[in-house]
Design an enzyme around this catalytic site. Structure first.
Site, short mmCIF file in Angstrom:
data_model
loop_
_atom_site.label_atom_id
_atom_site.label_comp_id
_atom_site.label_asym_id
_atom_site.label_seq_id
_atom_site.Cartn_x
_atom_site.Cartn_y
_atom_site.Cartn_z
N ALA A 52 4.47 4.36 -8.81
CA ALA A 52 5.10 5.46 -8.06
C ALA A 52 4.55 5.52 -6.64
O ALA A 52 5.30 5.74 -5.68
CB ALA A 52 4.87 6.78 -8.78
N TYR A 53 3.23 5.31 -6.50
CA TYR A 53 2.63 5.31 -5.16
C TYR A 53 3.27 4.22 -4.30
O TYR A 53 3.71 4.48 -3.17
CB TYR A 53 1.11 5.09 -5.27
CG TYR A 53 0.43 4.93 -3.93
CD1 TYR A 53 0.09 6.04 -3.17
CD2 TYR A 53 0.15 3.66 -3.42
CE1 TYR A 53 -0.53 5.89 -1.92
CE2 TYR A 53 -0.47 3.51 -2.18
CZ TYR A 53 -0.80 4.62 -1.45
OH TYR A 53 -1.40 4.47 -0.21
N ALA A 54 3.35 3.01 -4.85
CA ALA A 54 3.89 1.89 -4.08
C ALA A 54 5.36 2.14 -3.71
O ALA A 54 5.78 1.89 -2.57
CB ALA A 54 3.76 0.59 -4.87
#
Ligand SMILES: NC(=O)c1ccc[n+]([C@@H]2O[C@H](COP(=O)([O-])OP(=O)(O)OC[C@H]3O[C@@H](n4cnc5c(N)ncnc54)[C@H](OP(=O)(O)O)[C@@H]3O)[C@@H](O)[C@H]2O)c1
Length: 234
Positions: free
Chosen positions: A145-147
Site C-alpha cells: 500500500a505504501y509503494a
C-alpha cells in the site's frame, strides 16, 4: 538573492522536513510548515519565524481545513513541498493502511495543489515538489500500500506539471534510504545499506540539496529525481 514569498513544507515537525525547513530559513527563505503533532522541532521553527499550521491529513475535512488556514496565512507562495508521509505495514489492517496512505500521499497533495494553484500563479518562480520514494520503481512485497500510494504521488507530478506549466514547475524527489528510524536494528540497517551502490546513510542533507536544485533550476518540470545511492543498478 532570498525569495520573499513563503514556501510551504508539509509534515515538517521532525527529520527530513524539519531539516529542509531549517536550511531554507538559513537561506533567507520564509517558510510555512504543517505539523500534525506538536514536537520540539515545531517550536524551534516558530522561534525562527516560521509560520506553523497544525494539520491532520487523515480526513478530507482535515485537508480542507488546512487549505483554508493556509490561504488565510499567505495570499501567495514561493512553492509547496509535499513531505508529510505515513509508513504503515499492510498487516494487520490492510484496508485501513491503504486508506491512510492514499489520504496522506495522494489526496492531500491533490487537493492542496488544486486549491492552492492560484497562490503560485504570480509570475515569479514557483514550484511544487512531491517527495515520493524509490520503492515505486519496483514495488514492495511488505509495503504494498505504501509503494502504491507513493506511485500515485509520482503520477500527480506528471499531471500537475502539464496542468500548471509554464507558471509553476512540478517535480518529484524519489529517495531510497536517507535516514534510519530509531528502532531499526543492526541487521535491518546492514541489509538496507547493502541495497545501494554507495552504501551509506546520507542523512537529510541530500534531500535539502535536491530540493535546492529543483527550486533553482528554471528548465525542469515533470521530472522525478532518484536520490538512491545507485540502488537501481544493484
Ligand atoms: N527517511 C527515509 O529514509 C526516507 C526514504 C524514502 C522516502 N522518504 C520520504 O521522505 C519524506 C520525509 O521522510 P521522513 O522519514 O522525514 O518522514 P517521517 O518522519 O516519517 O514523517 C514526516 C511527517 O509526516 C507527518 N504525517 C504523518 N501522517 C500525517 C497525517 N495523517 N497528516 C499530517 N501529517 C502527517 C508526521 O507528523 P507527526 O510529526 O505528527 O508524526 C511526520 O512528522 C517522506 O515523504 C518519506 O516518505 C524518506
Amino acid at each position: 538573492m532570498p525569495d520573499s514569498l513563503p514556501l510551504l513544507i508539509t509534515g515538517a515537525g521532525q527529520r527530513i522536513g524539519l531539516y529542509c525547513a531549517e536550511r531554507l530559513l538559513d537561506d533567507g527563505q520564509p517558510v510555512i510548515v504543517s505539523y500534525r503533532r506538536e514536537r520540539e522541532g515545531v517550536e524551534r521553527l516558530r522561534q525562527r519565524g516560521a509560520v506553523t499550521i497544525q494539520a491532520d491529513f487523515s480526513s478530507e475535512a482535515g485537508i480542507l481545513a488546512f487549505i483554508d488556514t493556509l490561504k488565510g496565512a499567505a495570499p501567495r507562495l514561493r512553492g509547496i513541498v509535499h513531505n508529510a508521509s505515513a509508513w504503515l505495514p499492510d498487516a494487520p489492517d490492510p484496508a485501513e493502511a491503504f486508506r491512510q496512505m492514499v489520504q496522506v500521499h495522494m489526496l492531500a497533495p491533490y487537493l492542496i495543489n488544486l486549491h492552492c494553484a492560484e497562490l503560485l500563479q504570480h509570475g515569479g518562480p514557483a514550484d511544487i515538489v512531491h517527495i515520493s520514494d524509490d520503492v515505486t520503481r519496483k514495488g514492495s512485497t511488505r509495503h504494498i500500500a505504501y509503494a502504491a500510494s507513493k506511485a500515485g504521488l509520482d503520477n500527480l507530478t506528471l499531471s500537475f506539471a502539464a496542468r500548471l506549466a509554464p507558471g509553476v514547475k512540478v517535480n518529484g524527489i524519489a529517495p531510497a534510504l536517507i535516514q534510519f528510524n530509531e528502532g531499526d536494528d543492526e541487521a535491518y540497517r546492514q541489509k538496507a545499506l547493502d541495497k545501494s551502490l554507495l552504501g551509506f546513510e546520507p542523512g537529510a542533507a541530500v534531500i535539502y540539496q535536491s530540493l535546492r536544485y529543483l527550486l533553482d533550476i528554471p528548465y525542469l518540470t515533470g521530472s522525478i529525481l532518484a536520490v538512491n545511492g545507485g540502488r537501481h543498478l544493484r
